[in-house]
Design a protein around this motif. Structure first.
Motif, PDB file in Angstrom:
ATOM      1  N   ALA A  43      13.646  -3.679   5.521  1.00 23.01           N
ATOM      2  CA  ALA A  43      13.535  -5.120   5.703  1.00 23.01           C
ATOM      3  C   ALA A  43      12.204  -5.492   6.359  1.00 23.01           C
ATOM      4  CB  ALA A  43      14.692  -5.636   6.553  1.00 23.01           C
ATOM      5  N   ARG A  44      11.703  -4.624   7.234  1.00 25.64           N
ATOM      6  CA  ARG A  44      10.468  -4.905   7.973  1.00 25.64           C
ATOM      7  C   ARG A  44       9.212  -4.553   7.166  1.00 25.64           C
ATOM      8  NH1 ARG A  44       9.011  -4.563  13.495  1.00 25.64           N
ATOM      9  NH2 ARG A  44      11.094  -5.396  13.905  1.00 25.64           N
ATOM     10  N   LEU A  45       9.259  -3.465   6.400  1.00 28.92           N
ATOM     11  CA  LEU A  45       8.063  -2.948   5.741  1.00 28.92           C
ATOM     12  C   LEU A  45       8.005  -3.343   4.271  1.00 28.92           C
ATOM     13  CD1 LEU A  45       8.179   0.666   7.242  1.00 28.92           C
ATOM     14  CD2 LEU A  45       6.738  -1.240   8.009  1.00 28.92           C
ATOM     15  N   LYS A  46       6.832  -3.718   3.815  1.00 30.22           N
ATOM     16  CA  LYS A  46       6.640  -4.045   2.398  1.00 30.22           C
ATOM     17  C   LYS A  46       6.276  -2.812   1.575  1.00 30.22           C
ATOM     18  CE  LYS A  46       5.132  -8.853   3.038  1.00 30.22           C
ATOM     19  NZ  LYS A  46       5.461  -8.923   4.471  1.00 30.22           N
ATOM     20  N   LEU A  47       5.731  -1.772   2.214  1.00 33.48           N
ATOM     21  CA  LEU A  47       5.242  -0.599   1.485  1.00 33.48           C
ATOM     22  C   LEU A  47       6.194   0.587   1.551  1.00 33.48           C
ATOM     23  CD1 LEU A  47       1.452  -0.719   2.465  1.00 33.48           C
ATOM     24  CD2 LEU A  47       2.594  -1.698   0.462  1.00 33.48           C
ATOM     25  N   PHE A  48       7.376   0.379   2.093  1.00 31.78           N
ATOM     26  CA  PHE A  48       8.387   1.436   2.184  1.00 31.78           C
ATOM     27  C   PHE A  48       9.715   0.897   1.692  1.00 31.78           C
ATOM     28  CE2 PHE A  48      11.924   3.423   4.460  1.00 31.78           C
ATOM     29  CZ  PHE A  48      11.718   4.764   4.160  1.00 31.78           C
ATOM     30  N   SER A  49      10.378   1.676   0.822  1.00 38.40           N
ATOM     31  CA  SER A  49      11.660   1.258   0.262  1.00 38.40           C
ATOM     32  C   SER A  49      12.663   2.388   0.320  1.00 38.40           C
ATOM     33  CB  SER A  49      11.497   0.792  -1.192  1.00 38.40           C
ATOM     34  OG  SER A  49      10.683  -0.356  -1.268  1.00 38.40           O
ATOM     35  N   HIS A  50      13.913   2.040   0.118  1.00 34.26           N
ATOM     36  CA  HIS A  50      15.005   3.000   0.080  1.00 34.26           C
ATOM     37  C   HIS A  50      15.628   2.979  -1.306  1.00 34.26           C
ATOM     38  CE1 HIS A  50      19.303   4.213   1.430  1.00 34.26           C
ATOM     39  NE2 HIS A  50      18.571   5.287   1.207  1.00 34.26           N
ATOM     40  N   ASN A  51      15.544   4.109  -2.001  1.00 36.37           N
ATOM     41  CA  ASN A  51      16.135   4.276  -3.328  1.00 36.37           C
ATOM     42  C   ASN A  51      15.580   3.318  -4.380  1.00 36.37           C
ATOM     43  OD1 ASN A  51      17.800   6.446  -2.636  1.00 36.37           O
ATOM     44  ND2 ASN A  51      19.476   5.114  -2.015  1.00 36.37           N
ATOM     45  N   ARG A  52      14.355   2.883  -4.205  1.00 34.01           N
ATOM     46  CA  ARG A  52      13.679   2.121  -5.257  1.00 34.01           C
ATOM     47  C   ARG A  52      12.172   2.363  -5.160  1.00 34.01           C
ATOM     48  NH1 ARG A  52      11.465  -2.757  -3.650  1.00 34.01           N
ATOM     49  NH2 ARG A  52      12.055  -3.502  -1.567  1.00 34.01           N
ATOM     50  N   PHE A  53      11.463   2.026  -6.236  1.00 32.48           N
ATOM     51  CA  PHE A  53      10.041   2.331  -6.336  1.00 32.48           C
ATOM     52  C   PHE A  53       9.236   1.530  -5.317  1.00 32.48           C
ATOM     53  CE2 PHE A  53       5.767   1.692  -7.962  1.00 32.48           C
ATOM     54  CZ  PHE A  53       5.396   2.993  -8.288  1.00 32.48           C
ATOM     55  N   ASN A  54       8.253   2.196  -4.735  1.00 31.37           N
ATOM     56  CA  ASN A  54       7.302   1.540  -3.842  1.00 31.37           C
ATOM     57  C   ASN A  54       6.147   2.511  -3.630  1.00 31.37           C
ATOM     58  OD1 ASN A  54       6.061  -0.207  -1.994  1.00 31.37           O
ATOM     59  ND2 ASN A  54       8.020  -0.762  -1.044  1.00 31.37           N
ATOM     60  N   LEU A  55       5.181   2.102  -2.832  1.00 32.81           N
ATOM     61  CA  LEU A  55       4.111   3.022  -2.475  1.00 32.81           C
ATOM     62  C   LEU A  55       4.700   4.253  -1.812  1.00 32.81           C
ATOM     63  CD1 LEU A  55       1.030   3.507  -2.315  1.00 32.81           C
ATOM     64  CD2 LEU A  55       1.098   2.433  -0.049  1.00 32.81           C
ATOM     65  N   PHE A  56       5.595   4.037  -0.844  1.00 31.44           N
ATOM     66  CA  PHE A  56       6.344   5.115  -0.201  1.00 31.44           C
ATOM     67  C   PHE A  56       7.828   4.773  -0.238  1.00 31.44           C
ATOM     68  CE2 PHE A  56       2.244   5.243   2.191  1.00 31.44           C
ATOM     69  CZ  PHE A  56       1.816   6.480   1.726  1.00 31.44           C
ATOM     70  N   ALA A  57       8.650   5.805  -0.357  1.00 31.53           N
ATOM     71  CA  ALA A  57      10.095   5.557  -0.432  1.00 31.53           C
ATOM     72  C   ALA A  57      10.870   6.769   0.041  1.00 31.53           C
ATOM     73  CB  ALA A  57      10.504   5.191  -1.861  1.00 31.53           C
ATOM     74  N   LEU A  58      12.107   6.509   0.439  1.00 30.90           N
ATOM     75  CA  LEU A  58      13.077   7.550   0.749  1.00 30.90           C
ATOM     76  C   LEU A  58      14.188   7.445  -0.272  1.00 30.90           C
ATOM     77  CD1 LEU A  58      14.221   9.740   2.749  1.00 30.90           C
ATOM     78  CD2 LEU A  58      15.462   7.853   3.838  1.00 30.90           C
ATOM     79  N   HIS A  59      14.435   8.541  -1.003  1.00 33.61           N
ATOM     80  CA  HIS A  59      15.492   8.588  -2.008  1.00 33.61           C
ATOM     81  C   HIS A  59      16.453   9.719  -1.671  1.00 33.61           C
ATOM     82  CE1 HIS A  59      13.933   6.061  -5.543  1.00 33.61           C
ATOM     83  NE2 HIS A  59      13.054   5.885  -4.576  1.00 33.61           N
ATOM     84  N   GLU A  60      17.747   9.430  -1.675  1.00 36.21           N
ATOM     85  CA  GLU A  60      18.727  10.491  -1.465  1.00 36.21           C
ATOM     86  C   GLU A  60      18.586  11.598  -2.499  1.00 36.21           C
ATOM     87  OE1 GLU A  60      20.434   7.801   1.455  1.00 36.21           O
ATOM     88  OE2 GLU A  60      19.579   7.451  -0.529  1.00 36.21           O
ATOM     89  N   ALA A  61      18.197  11.253  -3.725  1.00 35.05           N
ATOM     90  CA  ALA A  61      18.091  12.248  -4.800  1.00 35.05           C
ATOM     91  C   ALA A  61      17.048  13.322  -4.500  1.00 35.05           C
ATOM     92  CB  ALA A  61      17.754  11.557  -6.123  1.00 35.05           C
ATOM     93  N   ASP A  62      16.098  13.024  -3.623  1.00 38.71           N
ATOM     94  CA  ASP A  62      15.021  13.964  -3.315  1.00 38.71           C
ATOM     95  C   ASP A  62      15.409  14.981  -2.251  1.00 38.71           C
ATOM     96  OD1 ASP A  62      13.471  12.470  -5.067  1.00 38.71           O
ATOM     97  OD2 ASP A  62      12.604  11.250  -3.458  1.00 38.71           O
ATOM     98  N   LEU A  63      16.541  14.763  -1.589  1.00 39.47           N
ATOM     99  CA  LEU A  63      16.907  15.564  -0.436  1.00 39.47           C
ATOM    100  C   LEU A  63      18.387  15.913  -0.491  1.00 39.47           C
ATOM    101  CD1 LEU A  63      14.942  13.238   1.929  1.00 39.47           C
ATOM    102  CD2 LEU A  63      14.405  15.669   1.719  1.00 39.47           C
ATOM    103  N   GLY A  64      18.821  16.709   0.469  1.00 39.45           N
ATOM    104  CA  GLY A  64      20.241  17.070   0.512  1.00 39.45           C
ATOM    105  C   GLY A  64      20.688  17.750  -0.769  1.00 39.45           C
ATOM    106  N   ASP A  65      21.862  17.348  -1.273  1.00 41.91           N
ATOM    107  CA  ASP A  65      22.383  17.969  -2.495  1.00 41.91           C
ATOM    108  C   ASP A  65      21.955  17.222  -3.751  1.00 41.91           C
ATOM    109  OD1 ASP A  65      23.952  15.682  -2.495  1.00 41.91           O
ATOM    110  OD2 ASP A  65      25.833  16.710  -2.032  1.00 41.91           O
ATOM    111  N   GLY A  66      21.106  16.215  -3.592  1.00 41.50           N
ATOM    112  CA  GLY A  66      20.604  15.476  -4.747  1.00 41.50           C
ATOM    113  C   GLY A  66      21.525  14.378  -5.222  1.00 41.50           C
ATOM    114  N   SER A  67      22.648  14.196  -4.563  1.00 42.11           N
ATOM    115  CA  SER A  67      23.595  13.154  -4.954  1.00 42.11           C
ATOM    116  C   SER A  67      23.219  11.839  -4.279  1.00 42.11           C
ATOM    117  CB  SER A  67      25.010  13.552  -4.534  1.00 42.11           C
ATOM    118  OG  SER A  67      25.185  13.390  -3.141  1.00 42.11           O
TER     119      SER A  67
END
Length: 266
Positions: A43-67
């Motif tokens: 909510a605070r950052l424009k260049l960071f997202s969760h589970n969607r495309f951005n300059l930088f992002a955190l995706h569950e699929a990239d870590l853990g068991d990939g689920s």
């Protein structure tokens, strides 16, 4: 709102001493993400997202068991399987973010805390370039400024590294500086030393843009560097090892064996 999440900028260093000497150092950066702050960060950052495309992002699929299971839930499951209870304490993940849609993390580290703030466990999540990943889960039963842990290697990472190795971790909790050292040894003799170290910066859009311009496409750079260094090792005459099947379990539990917080894989 003051975030515990942060940006760390520094370098990765590898030095192999057996059977061939080989070393390299690359500039790098990591995000320390408090998994309870992800919604607020997006909510605070424009260049960071969760589970969607951005300059930088955190995706569950990239870590853990990939689920798509939230990473906090996945980490808590691994802790529970190892008999570790954190009762809702903070979990902070140190990793390289997905960058312009591409992700690769040789190692991601989860710092798992009890509600009072003391560190309860470390999860070392290791990835290889064959799309496989495995976690080493290590409990911490005593407070210490420096954490030292050991475990037996069970997961194939490099085609130039034997499987019958021991890992020796040495790290501190992220603060103004983050530092992680990993030695790999065989029959009591060091084979390789790897380390990452960085200085803390506030996690802002300006800081993210500046680090992207300074070290662009970090995750792609890591993948290219791994293959470039593998070629250099092959040209030095290093023999490639056969890749075994991945461990049946996604994680390997560990136990403490001394007051120095040393751990050995079960």
């Amino acid at each position: 709102m003051m975030f515990r999440s942060a940006l760390y900028v520094g370098a990765v260093t590898h030095r192999r001493v057996r059977p061939k000497v080989h070393q390299f150092r690359y500039r790098a950066f990591w995000l320390l993400i408090d998994l309870d702050e992800v919604t607020a960060l997006t909510a605070r950052l424009k260049l960071f997202s969760h589970n969607r495309f951005n300059l930088f992002a955190l995706h569950e699929a990239d870590l853990g068991d990939g689920s798509p299971t939230p990473l906090r839930i996945q980490a808590e499951r691994l802790l529970a399987e190892a008999g570790i209870e954190i009762a809702g304490g903070a979990i902070r993940l140190l990793c390289m973010p997905r960058t312009l849609g591409y992700s690769f993390n040789p190692i991601s580290i989860y710092y798992c805390h009890r509600p009072g703030g003391e560190l309860a466990a470390i999860i070392y999540e290791v990835h290889n370039t064959f799309g496989e990943r495995h976690s080493y889960v290590a409990a911490i039963e005593a407070n210490s400024d420096e954490i030292r842990q050991n475990c037996r290697k069970v997961f194939y990472v490099s085609p130039f590294m034997d499987m019958d190795l021991a890992y020796h971790f040495r790290l501190t909790e992220p603060a103004e500086r983050v530092a992680v050292g990993i030695n790999a040894s065989k029959d009591g003799e060091r084979v390789l030393h790897a380390s990452l170290a960085g200085l803390r910066r506030e996690l802002t859009d300006r800081a993210l843009l500046r680090i992207f311009l300074a070290i662009p496409l970090i995750t792609a750079k890591v993948t290219l560097a791994i293959h470039w260094e593998a070629l250099r090792l092959w040209l030095k005459g290093m023999r490639m090892r056969t890749r075994p099947a991945a461990p049946a379990r996604h994680a390997t539990p560990a136990i403490n064996t001394s007051n120095r917080i040393d751990t050995h894989v079960l």
